[in-house]
Design an enzyme around this catalytic site. Structure first.
Site, short mmCIF file in Angstrom:
data_model
loop_
_atom_site.label_atom_id
_atom_site.label_comp_id
_atom_site.label_asym_id
_atom_site.label_seq_id
_atom_site.Cartn_x
_atom_site.Cartn_y
_atom_site.Cartn_z
N GLY A 208 -32.73 28.09 -44.66
CA GLY A 208 -31.98 29.29 -44.33
C GLY A 208 -30.54 28.94 -44.01
O GLY A 208 -30.08 27.84 -44.26
N ILE A 209 -29.84 29.90 -43.41
CA ILE A 209 -28.45 29.70 -43.06
C ILE A 209 -28.32 29.51 -41.56
O ILE A 209 -29.12 30.03 -40.79
CB ILE A 209 -27.59 30.91 -43.52
CG1 ILE A 209 -26.10 30.59 -43.43
CG2 ILE A 209 -27.93 32.17 -42.74
CD1 ILE A 209 -25.22 31.63 -44.09
N GLY A 210 -27.33 28.74 -41.14
CA GLY A 210 -27.11 28.56 -39.72
C GLY A 210 -27.00 27.11 -39.32
O GLY A 210 -27.11 26.20 -40.15
N ILE A 212 -28.93 25.12 -37.34
CA ILE A 212 -30.08 24.22 -37.35
C ILE A 212 -30.45 23.80 -38.77
O ILE A 212 -30.66 22.60 -39.03
CB ILE A 212 -31.28 24.83 -36.61
CG1 ILE A 212 -30.92 25.12 -35.15
CG2 ILE A 212 -32.48 23.88 -36.67
CD1 ILE A 212 -32.04 25.72 -34.33
N GLU A 231 -33.99 30.40 -51.49
CA GLU A 231 -33.39 31.73 -51.51
C GLU A 231 -31.87 31.64 -51.50
O GLU A 231 -31.18 32.34 -52.23
CB GLU A 231 -33.89 32.48 -50.27
CG GLU A 231 -33.19 33.77 -49.95
CD GLU A 231 -33.68 34.33 -48.63
OE1 GLU A 231 -32.86 34.91 -47.90
OE2 GLU A 231 -34.89 34.18 -48.33
N GLY A 329 -36.43 36.21 -46.97
CA GLY A 329 -37.38 35.44 -47.77
C GLY A 329 -38.25 34.50 -46.96
O GLY A 329 -38.93 33.65 -47.55
#
Length: 424
Positions: A208-210, A212, A231, A329
């Site tokens: 994902g984004i971010g 971490i 995704e 997602g």
């Protein structure tokens, strides 16, 4: 395709009570949105549907309450404060299923506002950084209006749009608003290091984004033969590709290609993906399909959460009743990874929020939605360790999660578990 001199003129054809799709992410068509706002005084009850957009979402301001209604398929930071579940609402749905909502007509679209790269010698533009659900919107909308920008990367894959499929267009030359670098805390880096111990050479990554997820990627530069089928990806993944750790050589689906539905990144990312045949963007109903995901080896799905309860239920889209993001997602890839040979579905979280609130909790707060169910959970990682929940009973899961909670929260978690679950 008819070239229009300015955005306000191009958007003058929009009428009241119509439904408009707006291209999202780095592909947000700011000039067309501004043109729509210039025509707002003539419009009533226009519905705007989009994933997260970048820039100021002025159309969500109270001054446009009679003009626009907003349906968020994923809530971005620019509209978060406006969510009221009346004029500014949220539609929960797996990202993989959104294209069918457009194509089936369940979400009818009168207009699609998109941001594309210039046409090549054969007349093909591309949807640039975001193919995701935009391709389905283009094929479903009655009228397609594009802003053509030489700064939009030309990206291979499903995002090709012929000029004959664009009804009206404006030409602009504006910098793409992308993702800035994220700050990695010591806790983030520790989580990244712990997560890297679970990821084997030859794994296929979804992230994902971010901060971490970027910290995880930072910890993988000594790995070999990694692949990417995700995704989305951003700046952290580019560093990993350039380091040689990612070469996509062992993937079974699109071997040799970095695969995603959209990309959010800075200028370095945009330059890298421009006309790069090793990078392809495909539609979300394909990229996020668990039956496709599972075909790759050792899929590691790395996602974050708002909070997790002691049974393993994951809230990732809200703080209580207040929606802050979306389903996206996460479930598509958590399930796909669990079905992949040697795959690992992983949730990565700090033990506490930035404001000091526990993220491992006895029960989810009132109104919180479950994005990933307890039955889909495998690994949870905080800066204090790794909890393996797969094949564990509820009481065993609670003990695993308490071990990786913040030390100051563990006693209360034990107490609350026994009070709520162990009464006779």
């Amino acid at each position: 395709m008819k070239i229009i001199s300015n955005a306000a003129e191009a958007l003058s054809i929009v009428y009241s009570n119509s439904n408009i799709f707006i291209h999202g992410g780095d592909s947000t068509p700011q000039a067309l949105i501004n043109g729509l706002l210039e025509n707002a005084h003539k419009l009533k009850n226009v519905t705007l549907t989009h994933l997260h957009t970048h820039g100021d979402a002025k159309y969500a301001n109270e001054e446009y309450c009679d003009n626009f209604k907003i349906i968020n398929l994923f809530v971005g930071g620019n509209v978060r404060k406006h969510i009221d579940y009346q004029r500014v609402d949220y539609l929960p749905c797996f990202l993989s299923e959104i294209p069918n909502l457009f194509r089936s007509g369940r979400i009818p679209l009168d207009f699609a506002l998109i941001h594309v790269s210039p046409p090549d010698q054969h007349g093909h533009c591309t949807l640039g950084t975001s193919v995701d659900v935009a391709k389905a919107a283009v094929s479903s909308a009655k009228v397609v209006i594009a802003q053509i920008n030489p700064n939009m990367p030309r990206v291979h894959g499903d995002g090709f749009i012929h000029i004959n499929d664009i009804d009206y267009a404006i030409e602009i030359d504006e910098k793409i608003v992308g993702q800035q670098e994220v700050f990695l805390s010591d806790e983030d880096l520790k989580i990244g290091q712990l997560t890297s111990t679970l990821i084997e050479d030859g794994s296929t990554l979804q992230m994902g984004i971010g901060s971490i997820p970027d910290a995880v990627l930072t910890s993988l530069k000594n790995h070999k033969n990694l692949g990417i089928h995700t995704e989305m990806w951003s700046n952290g993944a580019l560093d990993l590709i350039k380091s040689g750790a990612v070469n996509n050589s062992l993937k079974n689906v699109h071997r040799g290609k970095t695969v995603s539905a959209f990309i959010v990144g800075g200028q370095d990312v945009h330059d890298f993906i421009n006309d790069n045949p090793s990078v392809i963007q495909l539609e979300a109903d394909y990229v996020n399909n668990p039956s496709i995901i599972k075909r790759n080896p050792k899929v590691c799905a790395i996602n974050s959460a708002v909070e997790i309860d002691l049974t393993g239920q994951v809230c990732a889209d809200s703080i209580g009743h207040h929606i802050i993001s979306g389903v996206g997602g996460q479930m598509d890839f958590m399930r796909g990874a669990s079905l992949s040979e040697g795959g690992k579905p992983i949730i990565v979280i700090n033990s506490r929020s930035a404001k000091g609130f526990p993220k491992i909790v006895p029960t989810l707060r009132s109104g919180a939605g479950v994005v990933t169910t307890r039955s889909h959970m495998h690994y949870v990682i905080t800066e204090y360790g790794i909890a393996d929940l797969y094949g564990k009973s509820l009481s065993q899961r609670a003990q695993e999660l308490i071990k990786i909670a913040h030390p100051d929260d563990r006693e209360n978690l034990e107490k609350m578990w026994h009070e709520t679950h162990c009464r006779r």
